[in-house]
Design a protein around this motif. Structure first.
Motif, mmCIF file in Angstrom:
data_model
loop_
_atom_site.group_PDB
_atom_site.id
_atom_site.type_symbol
_atom_site.label_atom_id
_atom_site.label_comp_id
_atom_site.label_asym_id
_atom_site.label_seq_id
_atom_site.Cartn_x
_atom_site.Cartn_y
_atom_site.Cartn_z
ATOM 1 N N SER A 280 15.479 -54.534 -18.526
ATOM 2 C CA SER A 280 16.213 -53.530 -19.312
ATOM 3 C C SER A 280 15.727 -53.513 -20.755
ATOM 4 O O SER A 280 15.537 -52.448 -21.346
ATOM 5 C CB SER A 280 17.717 -53.818 -19.290
ATOM 6 O OG SER A 280 18.249 -53.560 -18.015
ATOM 7 N N ARG A 281 15.531 -54.696 -21.322
ATOM 8 C CA ARG A 281 15.046 -54.768 -22.713
ATOM 9 C C ARG A 281 13.628 -54.219 -22.820
ATOM 10 O O ARG A 281 13.289 -53.534 -23.791
ATOM 11 C CB ARG A 281 15.113 -56.209 -23.230
ATOM 12 C CG ARG A 281 16.534 -56.704 -23.464
ATOM 13 C CD ARG A 281 16.584 -58.021 -24.215
ATOM 14 N NE ARG A 281 15.673 -59.036 -23.737
ATOM 15 C CZ ARG A 281 15.962 -59.944 -22.797
ATOM 16 N NH1 ARG A 281 17.148 -59.971 -22.234
ATOM 17 N NH2 ARG A 281 15.061 -60.839 -22.446
ATOM 18 N N LEU A 282 12.790 -54.492 -21.839
ATOM 19 C CA LEU A 282 11.425 -53.960 -21.832
ATOM 20 C C LEU A 282 11.451 -52.435 -21.750
ATOM 21 O O LEU A 282 10.705 -51.745 -22.452
ATOM 22 C CB LEU A 282 10.631 -54.548 -20.667
ATOM 23 C CG LEU A 282 9.182 -54.091 -20.540
ATOM 24 C CD1 LEU A 282 8.377 -54.477 -21.764
ATOM 25 C CD2 LEU A 282 8.554 -54.675 -19.279
ATOM 26 N N ALA A 283 12.327 -51.890 -20.913
ATOM 27 C CA ALA A 283 12.454 -50.435 -20.798
ATOM 28 C C ALA A 283 12.958 -49.840 -22.112
ATOM 29 O O ALA A 283 12.469 -48.787 -22.548
ATOM 30 C CB ALA A 283 13.396 -50.074 -19.646
ATOM 31 N N VAL B 44 12.728 -39.944 -21.045
ATOM 32 C CA VAL B 44 13.725 -40.760 -21.748
ATOM 33 C C VAL B 44 15.064 -40.030 -21.744
ATOM 34 O O VAL B 44 16.112 -40.623 -21.470
ATOM 35 C CB VAL B 44 13.270 -41.084 -23.194
ATOM 36 C CG1 VAL B 44 14.400 -41.716 -23.984
ATOM 37 C CG2 VAL B 44 12.048 -41.995 -23.181
ATOM 38 N N ALA B 45 15.042 -38.728 -22.033
ATOM 39 C CA ALA B 45 16.281 -37.950 -22.045
ATOM 40 C C ALA B 45 16.936 -37.950 -20.664
ATOM 41 O O ALA B 45 18.155 -38.118 -20.544
ATOM 42 C CB ALA B 45 16.000 -36.519 -22.503
ATOM 43 N N GLU B 46 16.140 -37.786 -19.617
ATOM 44 C CA GLU B 46 16.675 -37.814 -18.255
ATOM 45 C C GLU B 46 17.270 -39.177 -17.948
ATOM 46 O O GLU B 46 18.352 -39.289 -17.378
ATOM 47 C CB GLU B 46 15.575 -37.493 -17.249
ATOM 48 C CG GLU B 46 16.056 -37.480 -15.814
ATOM 49 C CD GLU B 46 14.962 -37.194 -14.810
ATOM 50 O OE1 GLU B 46 15.242 -37.313 -13.606
ATOM 51 O OE2 GLU B 46 13.817 -36.868 -15.204
ATOM 52 N N GLY C 221 5.979 -40.029 -30.271
ATOM 53 C CA GLY C 221 6.171 -38.579 -30.255
ATOM 54 C C GLY C 221 6.436 -38.035 -31.644
ATOM 55 O O GLY C 221 5.886 -37.009 -32.041
ATOM 56 N N ALA C 222 7.273 -38.730 -32.401
ATOM 57 C CA ALA C 222 7.591 -38.297 -33.772
ATOM 58 C C ALA C 222 6.348 -38.353 -34.664
ATOM 59 O O ALA C 222 6.092 -37.423 -35.447
ATOM 60 C CB ALA C 222 8.701 -39.170 -34.353
ATOM 61 N N GLU D 98 10.888 -47.118 -24.271
ATOM 62 C CA GLU D 98 11.467 -45.836 -24.668
ATOM 63 C C GLU D 98 11.389 -45.641 -26.184
ATOM 64 O O GLU D 98 11.036 -44.567 -26.669
ATOM 65 C CB GLU D 98 12.921 -45.728 -24.205
ATOM 66 C CG GLU D 98 13.063 -45.514 -22.715
ATOM 67 C CD GLU D 98 14.516 -45.439 -22.276
ATOM 68 O OE1 GLU D 98 15.425 -45.716 -23.101
ATOM 69 O OE2 GLU D 98 14.744 -45.112 -21.103
ATOM 70 N N ALA D 99 11.735 -46.673 -26.939
ATOM 71 C CA ALA D 99 11.678 -46.584 -28.402
ATOM 72 C C ALA D 99 10.252 -46.318 -28.864
ATOM 73 O O ALA D 99 10.014 -45.516 -29.787
ATOM 74 C CB ALA D 99 12.223 -47.864 -29.031
#
Length: 102
Positions: A44-47, A94-96, A58-59, A51-52
């Motif tokens: 979970s932490r890796l995911a 990520v949004a999904e 992207g930014a 994502e971050a």
């Protein structure tokens, strides 16, 4: 029902486990999911970190595109469009995963 999988109602005080869409695909390009009760687990932490990273990239790519668009060559524009497409695909995933589907 598939062999080895049972559907059951959660017992009192137990929360239903949800599948989390992970921010990467399998080698075959299929979606990967994580089912766990441990929100702070290693995967979970890796995911979360992946994502971050995807959102940050992207930014930064968008800021770079803003700077280069006025004077970009056709080749640069094509390369930029390909990278922006990849970044948008990651961000939509990520949004999904976070339950915010378009």
């Amino acid at each position: 029902m598939s062999a080895g999988f049972e559907s059951r109602e959660p017992e009192a005080g137990q929360r239903l486990r949800e599948a989390r869409l992970l921010p990467w695909s399998s080698l075959e390009g299929k979606s990967s999911y994580l089912i766990t009760d441990d929100r702070g687990g290693r995967l979970s932490r890796l995911a979360d970190l992946a994502e971050a990273t995807q959102l940050g990239m992207g930014a930064r790519l968008l800021a770079h595109a803003d700077d280069m668009l006025p004077n970009a060559t056709e080749t640069q524009l094509r390369f930029l469009a390909e990278r922006l497409t990849e970044a948008l695909r990651d961000i939509l995933r990520v949004a999904e995963s976070r339950g915010r589907t378009p």
